[in-house]
Design a protein around this motif. Structure first.
Motif, short mmCIF file in Angstrom:
data_model
loop_
_atom_site.label_atom_id
_atom_site.label_comp_id
_atom_site.label_asym_id
_atom_site.label_seq_id
_atom_site.Cartn_x
_atom_site.Cartn_y
_atom_site.Cartn_z
N SER A 8 42.69 26.56 36.83
CA SER A 8 42.75 27.87 36.81
C SER A 8 42.51 28.66 35.44
CB SER A 8 43.92 28.90 38.02
OG SER A 8 43.70 28.04 39.39
N GLN A 48 38.56 28.09 39.39
CA GLN A 48 38.62 29.23 39.65
C GLN A 48 39.13 29.69 37.90
OE1 GLN A 48 41.69 31.80 41.73
NE2 GLN A 48 43.08 30.65 41.12
N LEU A 89 39.44 33.79 36.61
CA LEU A 89 40.20 34.86 36.26
C LEU A 89 39.75 36.03 35.19
CD1 LEU A 89 42.03 32.89 37.62
CD2 LEU A 89 43.12 34.60 39.39
N GLN A 141 36.95 35.60 39.69
CA GLN A 141 37.77 36.69 40.77
C GLN A 141 38.00 37.78 39.60
OE1 GLN A 141 41.10 35.74 43.77
NE2 GLN A 141 40.59 33.03 42.63
N VAL A 195 41.28 40.30 38.78
CA VAL A 195 42.43 40.45 38.77
C VAL A 195 42.96 41.54 37.65
CG1 VAL A 195 43.37 37.76 38.83
CG2 VAL A 195 43.02 39.85 36.39
N THR A 243 41.96 40.69 43.56
CA THR A 243 42.36 39.58 44.03
C THR A 243 44.13 40.21 43.03
OG1 THR A 243 43.38 38.93 41.28
CG2 THR A 243 42.26 37.13 42.92
#
Length: 251
Positions: free
Chosen positions: A83, A149, A151, A204, A206, A71
């Protein structure tokens, strides 16, 4: 002889080390190992916070799982009901470790969590603990029919849980010619949970310390955990004032 500082971005254990023998064990014959030596601790610490370019190999490694995506600094959190940002900190590495989480609901910050203090932890164990707690929270949200999600700025943790664990499990949780798997207990727990919800979950990667609010907040919580020395995982009970929290010690 002046002390050298060895940064390992991708290896069996990541972090900053002062022993070449120890560093060599982390990177020798490790697929796509990424490491470099520095003359000062400050240079090493600054470099460790950056992802080395090396033609982008490290970034590609983080995306080996179909659910793991790189990301950018700007993240649209409104695409998911929940999130969860995760981070782990360790001072020094190995040393005092703690984990932190920042939770957003439809793009709005709602909760911060910290804890799992370990006086003899590592940055990797702290990152894995944070990811495991995020998976536990994700499981609850998914059971409530929410989209989720996670992160994380730890490529090591993402790869352990979403990629490498499948091969290790197939071989009886062993590495061929590479010794024991570090942090095996937490990896097994987190992987089992991930595998059960992966079809409903996005994980994801980051970048760290580039101004992503959720990542910065999770970072502050991981260091707050070290300062508080709380072995439990606790919800941050103080009013969530961004300026105050972001002014806390960073990892």
């Amino acid at each position: 002889m002046a002390t050298k500082y060895y940064v390992v971005w991708a290896g069996r254990e990541t972090g900053i080390f002062t022993s070449w023998d120890h560093t060599k064990k982390q990177v020798d014959k490790f697929p796509q190992a990424k490491y470099k030596s520095f003359k000062t601790k400050a240079e090493a610490e600054a470099a460790f916070k950056r992802v080395p370019s090396y033609g982008g190999a490290t970034q590609k490694k983080a995306s080996t799982s179909p659910k793991a995506e790189k990301t950018s600094k700007t993240i649209d959190l409104s695409q998911y009901d929940v999130s969860i940002f995760t981070d782990g900190g360790c001072e020094p590495n190995p040393g005092k470790a703690g984990s932190g989480i920042a939770i957003y609901q439809s793009g709005e910050l709602i909760e911060l969590w910290y804890g799992l203090y370990n006086a003899n932890g590592t940055n990797n164990s702290a990152e894995l603990n944070a990811l495991h707690q995020a998976l536990l929270l994700a499981d609850k949200a998914i059971k409530q029919s929410q989209s989720v999600q996670i992160l994380s700025d730890s490529q090591y943790s993402i790869n352990c849980i979403t990629n490498w664990a499948y091969g290790w499990k197939a071989k009886g949780w062993k590495r061929q010619k590479a010794g024991d798997i570090k942090n095996l207990d937490i990896i097994q727990q987190a992987h089992e949970l991930y595998d059960s919800i992966k079809e409903q979950l996005s994980i994801q990667h980051v970048s760290a310390h580039v101004g992503i609010e959720g990542n910065e907040l999770a970072d502050r919580m991981s260091i707050y955990a070290i300062d508080k020395k709380d072995s439990q995982f606790c919800r941050y009970q103080e009013p969530i004032v961004l300026s105050s929290i972001l002014s806390l010690r960073a990892g």
